[in-house]
Design a protein around this motif. Structure first.
Motif, PDB file in Angstrom:
ATOM      1  N   ASN A   1     108.784  42.364  -2.550  1.00  0.00           N
ATOM      2  CA  ASN A   1     107.504  42.745  -2.340  1.00  0.00           C
ATOM      3  C   ASN A   1     106.909  43.871  -2.941  1.00  0.00           C
ATOM      4  O   ASN A   1     106.450  45.023  -2.473  1.00  0.00           O
ATOM      5  N   PRO A   2     106.985  44.080  -4.449  1.00  0.00           N
ATOM      6  CA  PRO A   2     106.469  45.228  -5.274  1.00  0.00           C
ATOM      7  C   PRO A   2     104.824  45.404  -5.118  1.00  0.00           C
ATOM      8  O   PRO A   2     104.497  46.480  -5.319  1.00  0.00           O
ATOM      9  N   HIS A   3     104.398  44.256  -4.599  1.00  0.00           N
ATOM     10  CA  HIS A   3     102.730  44.662  -4.567  1.00  0.00           C
ATOM     11  C   HIS A   3     102.348  45.341  -3.226  1.00  0.00           C
ATOM     12  O   HIS A   3     101.236  45.642  -3.107  1.00  0.00           O
ATOM     13  N   HIS A   4     103.431  45.760  -2.359  1.00  0.00           N
ATOM     14  CA  HIS A   4     103.373  46.621  -1.306  1.00  0.00           C
ATOM     15  C   HIS A   4     103.119  47.824  -1.644  1.00  0.00           C
ATOM     16  O   HIS A   4     102.670  48.912  -0.962  1.00  0.00           O
TER      17      HIS A   4
ATOM     18  N   TYR B   1     108.648  44.716 -14.019  1.00  0.00           N
ATOM     19  CA  TYR B   1     108.769  44.282 -12.609  1.00  0.00           C
ATOM     20  C   TYR B   1     107.605  44.943 -11.917  1.00  0.00           C
ATOM     21  O   TYR B   1     107.107  44.195 -10.912  1.00  0.00           O
ATOM     22  N   LEU B   2     107.287  46.130 -12.069  1.00  0.00           N
ATOM     23  CA  LEU B   2     106.040  46.644 -11.430  1.00  0.00           C
ATOM     24  C   LEU B   2     104.744  46.576 -12.065  1.00  0.00           C
ATOM     25  O   LEU B   2     103.840  47.326 -11.653  1.00  0.00           O
ATOM     26  N   ASP B   3     104.806  45.619 -13.016  1.00  0.00           N
ATOM     27  CA  ASP B   3     103.477  45.017 -13.620  1.00  0.00           C
ATOM     28  C   ASP B   3     102.882  46.224 -14.222  1.00  0.00           C
ATOM     29  O   ASP B   3     101.623  46.454 -14.489  1.00  0.00           O
TER      30      ASP B   3
ATOM     31  N   ASN C   1     106.741  38.391 -15.899  1.00  0.00           N
ATOM     32  CA  ASN C   1     106.071  39.682 -15.553  1.00  0.00           C
ATOM     33  C   ASN C   1     104.837  40.045 -16.242  1.00  0.00           C
ATOM     34  O   ASN C   1     103.761  40.319 -15.819  1.00  0.00           O
TER      35      ASN C   1
ATOM     36  N   ASN D   1     101.768  51.290  -3.291  1.00  0.00           N
ATOM     37  CA  ASN D   1     100.223  51.659  -3.612  1.00  0.00           C
ATOM     38  C   ASN D   1     100.256  52.197  -4.966  1.00  0.00           C
ATOM     39  O   ASN D   1     100.494  53.304  -5.130  1.00  0.00           O
ATOM     40  N   LYS D   2      99.471  51.641  -5.898  1.00  0.00           N
ATOM     41  CA  LYS D   2      99.192  51.863  -7.383  1.00  0.00           C
ATOM     42  C   LYS D   2      98.291  53.005  -7.507  1.00  0.00           C
ATOM     43  O   LYS D   2      97.966  53.467  -8.510  1.00  0.00           O
TER      44      LYS D   2
ATOM     45  N   TRP E   1     109.527  51.280  -0.925  1.00  0.00           N
ATOM     46  CA  TRP E   1     108.002  51.615  -1.389  1.00  0.00           C
ATOM     47  C   TRP E   1     107.214  52.394  -0.410  1.00  0.00           C
ATOM     48  O   TRP E   1     106.353  53.063  -0.666  1.00  0.00           O
TER      49      TRP E   1
END
Length: 285
Positions: free
Chosen positions: A34-37, A73-75, A107, A39-40, A2
């Motif tokens: 930890n895909p929430h890490h 998976y990446l929402d 997901n 930065n979208k 990421w």
């Protein structure tokens, strides 16, 4: 993965790499922790998102499915991803069907009647027991949708059938855990116990097999099972009782005595009794 610099490398490889490289990178993204890490709000994510959605529309066999699963998976919740995953629920590849079902439920949290129905199908149709067990576990996540769509009766019947009409012990145990998590244990146990007195020997045998998974926790139920071992007219049903006692490790004095009595002689019933006696007490007739 990421890290911004790493994402830029991934983007370039997804743009210009071979299909094999793209497929490998998509798997790396899907199984990265930890895909929430991620930065979208970053430019790199917006480029990656656009690239993944374009890959979903490609005509090659592997890339669109892997891209859609990665999006889930990446929402990345857009209609094209959902529609692709719904399409893959009917793919000949059972692994892809299972992955698509998991992505939709966990997901995307898309819990339509079609998804619930497909989940029930996947509890019995796949060849791999792990795929069937995964579908059984997913039922718990669908609980609210099942209740809202009045499908609990159908789910109840399927879970009850899995207790005896399933060759894999792991899937049967998973079904039992799902039954407990849905709060259906008492209701299913009542039905199973009621069927112990059925006139059809197959129904009685199925009930005994179900108890070998649900457990025999009350003394009264154990006595009822031992009465069946002693008095039932069907050899098949009595064999299932001994297998259940062996499976549950029940070493009740009366149970051991009844098994020991049937271990003397010849025939299939005798052989099953000898196996049960050996497993429970270490004795060999």
């Amino acid at each position: 993965v990421w890290d911004i610099a790493a994402l830029e490398v991934v983007i370039q490889c997804l743009k210009y790499g071979s299909d094999d490289l793209r497929n490998s990178l998509l798997n790396v993204l899907r199984y990265s922790s930890n895909p929430h890490h991620l930065n979208k709000q970053s430019i790199q994510f917006r480029v990656l998102r656009s690239l993944l959605l374009s890959l979903c529309e490609r005509s090659t066999t592997r890339i669109p499915s892997q891209a859609a699963l990665t999006c889930a998976y990446l929402d990345i919740k857009v209609d094209v991803v959902r529609d692709k995953l719904l399409q893959y629920l009917h793919d000949p590849d059972e692994d892809l069907r299972s992955q698509a079902l998991t992505a939709l439920i966990l997901n995307l949290r898309y819990h339509s009647a079609e998804v619930v129905g497909n989940c029930l199908i996947q509890t019995k149709s796949p060849i791999k027991w792990t795929t069937r067990a995964n579908a059984v576990q997913l039922i718990v996540s669908l609980r609210s949708a099942i209740e809202e769509k009045f499908m609990m009766g159908e789910v109840f019947e399927r879970l009850q059938a899995l207790l005896y009409d399933e060759c894999s012990k792991e899937v049967r145990l998973t079904a039992c855990n799902t039954i407990n998590e849905l709060g259906l244990h008492s209701k299913i146990l009542q039905q199973v116990v009621r069927k112990l007195d059925d006139l059809n020997e197959d129904v009685r045998a199925q009930s005994v097999m179900s108890l070998s998974v649900l457990g025999i926790k009350s003394k009264s139920l154990l006595n009822q099972i031992l009465d069946i071992l002693e008095l039932d007219s069907s050899v098949y049903v009595r064999i299932q009782v001994m297998r259940a006692l062996k499976e549950l490790g029940i070493c009740d004095r009366r149970a051991v005595r009844l098994i020991r009595e049937r271990a003397r002689g010849t025939g299939l019933l005798c052989r099953e009794a000898q196996l049960a006696l050996l497993a429970l007490t270490g004795e060999a007739e």
